[in-house]
Motif scaffolding. Structure first.
Motif, PDB file in Angstrom:
ATOM      1  N   LYS A 101       0.818  -1.206   0.000  1.00 18.80           N
ATOM      2  CA  LYS A 101       0.000   0.000   0.000  1.00 18.80           C
ATOM      3  C   LYS A 101       0.860   1.268   0.000  1.00 18.80           C
ATOM      4  O   LYS A 101       2.000   1.268   0.442  1.00 18.80           O
ATOM      5  N   SER A 102       0.271   2.299  -0.499  1.00 23.70           N
ATOM      6  CA  SER A 102       0.857   3.652  -0.441  1.00 23.70           C
ATOM      7  C   SER A 102       2.218   3.744  -1.125  1.00 23.70           C
ATOM      8  O   SER A 102       3.196   4.197  -0.546  1.00 23.70           O
ATOM      9  N   TRP A 103       2.281   3.298  -2.363  1.00 23.62           N
ATOM     10  CA  TRP A 103       3.497   3.530  -3.137  1.00 23.62           C
ATOM     11  C   TRP A 103       3.157   4.471  -4.282  1.00 23.62           C
ATOM     12  O   TRP A 103       2.079   4.435  -4.845  1.00 23.62           O
ATOM     13  N   SER A 104       4.102   5.313  -4.619  1.00 24.01           N
ATOM     14  CA  SER A 104       3.821   6.400  -5.556  1.00 24.01           C
ATOM     15  C   SER A 104       4.459   6.221  -6.923  1.00 24.01           C
ATOM     16  O   SER A 104       4.091   6.905  -7.871  1.00 24.01           O
ATOM     17  N   SER A 105       5.424   5.334  -7.050  1.00 23.68           N
ATOM     18  CA  SER A 105       6.106   5.119  -8.326  1.00 23.68           C
ATOM     19  C   SER A 105       6.667   3.710  -8.361  1.00 23.68           C
ATOM     20  O   SER A 105       6.716   3.022  -7.333  1.00 23.68           O
ATOM     21  N   ASN A 106       7.100   3.277  -9.544  1.00 17.59           N
ATOM     22  CA  ASN A 106       7.679   1.943  -9.644  1.00 17.59           C
ATOM     23  C   ASN A 106       8.920   1.797  -8.754  1.00 17.59           C
ATOM     24  O   ASN A 106       9.131   0.778  -8.113  1.00 17.59           O
ATOM     25  N   GLU A 107       9.721   2.845  -8.691  1.00 14.61           N
ATOM     26  CA  GLU A 107      10.928   2.803  -7.869  1.00 14.61           C
ATOM     27  C   GLU A 107      10.577   2.719  -6.380  1.00 14.61           C
ATOM     28  O   GLU A 107      11.243   2.018  -5.618  1.00 14.61           O
ATOM     29  N   ASP A 108       9.519   3.403  -5.987  1.00 15.33           N
ATOM     30  CA  ASP A 108       9.068   3.358  -4.599  1.00 15.33           C
ATOM     31  C   ASP A 108       8.577   1.955  -4.243  1.00 15.33           C
ATOM     32  O   ASP A 108       8.868   1.432  -3.168  1.00 15.33           O
ATOM     33  N   TYR A 109       7.815   1.333  -5.146  1.00 19.83           N
ATOM     34  CA  TYR A 109       7.332  -0.029  -4.903  1.00 19.83           C
ATOM     35  C   TYR A 109       8.510  -0.981  -4.767  1.00 19.83           C
ATOM     36  O   TYR A 109       8.544  -1.812  -3.858  1.00 19.83           O
ATOM     37  N   ILE A 110       9.460  -0.887  -5.672  1.00 17.46           N
ATOM     38  CA  ILE A 110      10.609  -1.786  -5.650  1.00 17.46           C
ATOM     39  C   ILE A 110      11.389  -1.629  -4.348  1.00 17.46           C
ATOM     40  O   ILE A 110      11.833  -2.612  -3.748  1.00 17.46           O
ATOM     41  N   THR A 111      11.551  -0.386  -3.902  1.00 23.45           N
ATOM     42  CA  THR A 111      12.259  -0.130  -2.646  1.00 23.45           C
ATOM     43  C   THR A 111      11.556  -0.833  -1.482  1.00 23.45           C
ATOM     44  O   THR A 111      12.196  -1.487  -0.649  1.00 23.45           O
ATOM     45  N   LYS A 112      10.240  -0.721  -1.432  1.00 24.86           N
ATOM     46  CA  LYS A 112       9.479  -1.341  -0.349  1.00 24.86           C
ATOM     47  C   LYS A 112       9.482  -2.863  -0.476  1.00 24.86           C
ATOM     48  O   LYS A 112       9.516  -3.582   0.533  1.00 24.86           O
ATOM     49  N   TRP A 113       9.460  -3.355  -1.710  1.00 28.76           N
ATOM     50  CA  TRP A 113       9.541  -4.802  -1.925  1.00 28.76           C
ATOM     51  C   TRP A 113      10.884  -5.321  -1.430  1.00 28.76           C
ATOM     52  O   TRP A 113      10.950  -6.341  -0.743  1.00 28.76           O
ATOM     53  N   LEU A 114      11.959  -4.630  -1.758  1.00 31.54           N
ATOM     54  CA  LEU A 114      13.293  -5.037  -1.312  1.00 31.54           C
ATOM     55  C   LEU A 114      13.416  -4.984   0.215  1.00 31.54           C
ATOM     56  O   LEU A 114      14.035  -5.852   0.820  1.00 31.54           O
ATOM     57  N   LYS A 115      12.806  -3.990   0.828  1.00 27.98           N
ATOM     58  CA  LYS A 115      12.851  -3.883   2.290  1.00 27.98           C
ATOM     59  C   LYS A 115      12.115  -5.060   2.928  1.00 27.98           C
ATOM     60  O   LYS A 115      12.527  -5.567   3.973  1.00 27.98           O
ATOM     61  N   LYS A 116      11.014  -5.506   2.305  1.00 26.45           N
ATOM     62  CA  LYS A 116      10.297  -6.689   2.791  1.00 26.45           C
ATOM     63  C   LYS A 116      11.199  -7.929   2.679  1.00 26.45           C
ATOM     64  O   LYS A 116      11.314  -8.710   3.624  1.00 26.45           O
ATOM     65  N   TYR A 117      11.830  -8.083   1.533  1.00 30.83           N
ATOM     66  CA  TYR A 117      12.672  -9.251   1.293  1.00 30.83           C
ATOM     67  C   TYR A 117      13.837  -9.309   2.280  1.00 30.83           C
ATOM     68  O   TYR A 117      14.026 -10.307   2.981  1.00 30.83           O
ATOM     69  N   PHE A 118      14.611  -8.228   2.336  1.00 35.29           N
ATOM     70  CA  PHE A 118      15.796  -8.234   3.197  1.00 35.29           C
ATOM     71  C   PHE A 118      15.431  -8.122   4.678  1.00 35.29           C
ATOM     72  O   PHE A 118      16.179  -8.581   5.536  1.00 35.29           O
ATOM     73  N   GLY A 119      14.260  -7.527   4.959  1.00 36.62           N
ATOM     74  CA  GLY A 119      13.784  -7.519   6.335  1.00 36.62           C
ATOM     75  C   GLY A 119      13.508  -8.929   6.812  1.00 36.62           C
ATOM     76  O   GLY A 119      13.868  -9.310   7.929  1.00 36.62           O
ATOM     77  N   GLY A 120      12.880  -9.741   5.950  1.00 39.49           N
ATOM     78  CA  GLY A 120      12.617 -11.136   6.282  1.00 39.49           C
ATOM     79  C   GLY A 120      13.902 -11.932   6.405  1.00 39.49           C
ATOM     80  O   GLY A 120      14.064 -12.739   7.328  1.00 39.49           O
ATOM     81  N   TYR A 121      14.834 -11.692   5.490  1.00 39.11           N
ATOM     82  CA  TYR A 121      16.092 -12.440   5.509  1.00 39.11           C
ATOM     83  C   TYR A 121      16.962 -12.059   6.702  1.00 39.11           C
ATOM     84  O   TYR A 121      17.473 -12.929   7.416  1.00 39.11           O
ATOM     85  N   ASN A 122      17.135 -10.779   6.933  1.00 38.15           N
ATOM     86  CA  ASN A 122      18.007 -10.313   8.009  1.00 38.15           C
ATOM     87  C   ASN A 122      17.448 -10.604   9.402  1.00 38.15           C
ATOM     88  O   ASN A 122      18.196 -10.608  10.380  1.00 38.15           O
ATOM     89  N   ASN A 123      16.131 -10.845   9.492  1.00 32.88           N
ATOM     90  CA  ASN A 123      15.500 -11.137  10.782  1.00 32.88           C
ATOM     91  C   ASN A 123      14.989 -12.573  10.847  1.00 32.88           C
ATOM     92  O   ASN A 123      14.062 -12.872  11.606  1.00 32.88           O
ATOM     93  N   ARG A 124      15.589 -13.475  10.076  1.00 37.23           N
ATOM     94  CA  ARG A 124      15.210 -14.876  10.126  1.00 37.23           C
ATOM     95  C   ARG A 124      15.499 -15.421  11.525  1.00 37.23           C
ATOM     96  O   ARG A 124      16.312 -14.843  12.262  1.00 37.23           O
ATOM     97  N   PRO A 125      14.831 -16.505  11.924  1.00 35.95           N
ATOM     98  CA  PRO A 125      14.894 -16.980  13.306  1.00 35.95           C
ATOM     99  C   PRO A 125      16.293 -17.135  13.878  1.00 35.95           C
ATOM    100  O   PRO A 125      16.532 -16.821  15.042  1.00 35.95           O
ATOM    101  N   SER A 126      17.248 -17.627  13.077  1.00 41.34           N
ATOM    102  CA  SER A 126      18.594 -17.872  13.603  1.00 41.34           C
ATOM    103  C   SER A 126      19.363 -16.578  13.866  1.00 41.34           C
ATOM    104  O   SER A 126      20.427 -16.602  14.496  1.00 41.34           O
TER     105      SER A 126
END
Length: 204
Positions: A52-77
């Motif tokens: 939600k609340s993305w204004s451009s393709n670059e903004d969406y990609i940035t938020k998508w990447l933050k989701k991906y690396f947020g999940g990876y960097n905060n994995r259980p281990s």
């Protein structure tokens, strides 16, 4: 602000922006894994999650990447679980003491603490399973969609193979099951909740 999906944009443009953004952010590291997951989403745009609340393709990609690396960097281990913050219902003491009248107050407290710890462990078990599979399947070309970056898909390959992983046979809700209808998404669960049979052989 738009809530539409990024499917309107050219896939080469998406990959170009993503690599540039990831390269310039310290918490991200552009690699084959993130590139393949993003490319699979580009090939099948319905896999892109709603952001939600993305204004451009670059903004969406940035938020998508933050989701991906947020999940990876905060994995259980890599993270420390928080202590249970809720208070046990006092009526539980009454119910346990009626069922087990010889049990002391300390014994009742031990049961409640063990139960809460068990519930907490069950809550993270799915994430632990996902990380374990990710570590063992990357060699075979299966990559984890960290941070729920594909819609109801946990793993994918460069060829576009899609896999949804569940810990137990009864841990799937109707929305997870309905999303696979008419799609090539395959499903695997680790254990049969009714008889305790494990399905690692089927995954292999």
């Amino acid at each position: 602000m738009s809530t539409k999906k990024i499917s309107d944009f050219d896939s080469k443009e998406i990959i170009f922006y993503a690599e540039r953004i990831a390269t310039n952010m310290t918490e991200m590291s552009w690699n084959d894994s993130v590139k393949i997951v993003l490319s699979v989403c580009c090939d099948s745009p319905t896999l892109f999650p709603e952001i939600k609340s993305w204004s451009s393709n670059e903004d969406y990609i940035t938020k998508w990447l933050k989701k991906y690396f947020g999940g990876y960097n905060n994995r259980p281990s890599k993270r420390i679980s928080k202590k249970i913050g809720t208070v046990s219902d006092e009526i539980i003491d009454t119910i346990l003491s009626v069922r087990l009248p010889t049990l002391s107050t300390d014994g009742i407290n031990h049961i409640k603490d063990a139960h809460r710890l068990s519930m907490s462990a069950e809550n993270i078990l799915g994430l632990l399973l996902e990380e374990y599979i990710a570590e063992n399947l990357s060699f075979y070309g299966w990559y984890c969609a960290w941070g729920a970056t594909t819609n109801k898909v946990d793993f994918c390959t460069k060829k576009g193979d899609l896999l949804q992983v569940k810990n137990r046979s009864n841990s799937e809700n109707s929305s997870s099951s309905s999303v696979r209808k008419g799609t090539p998404i395959r499903k695997w669960h680790r254990v049969n909740a009714k008889n305790g049979v494990y399905y690692w052989k089927e995954l292999n």
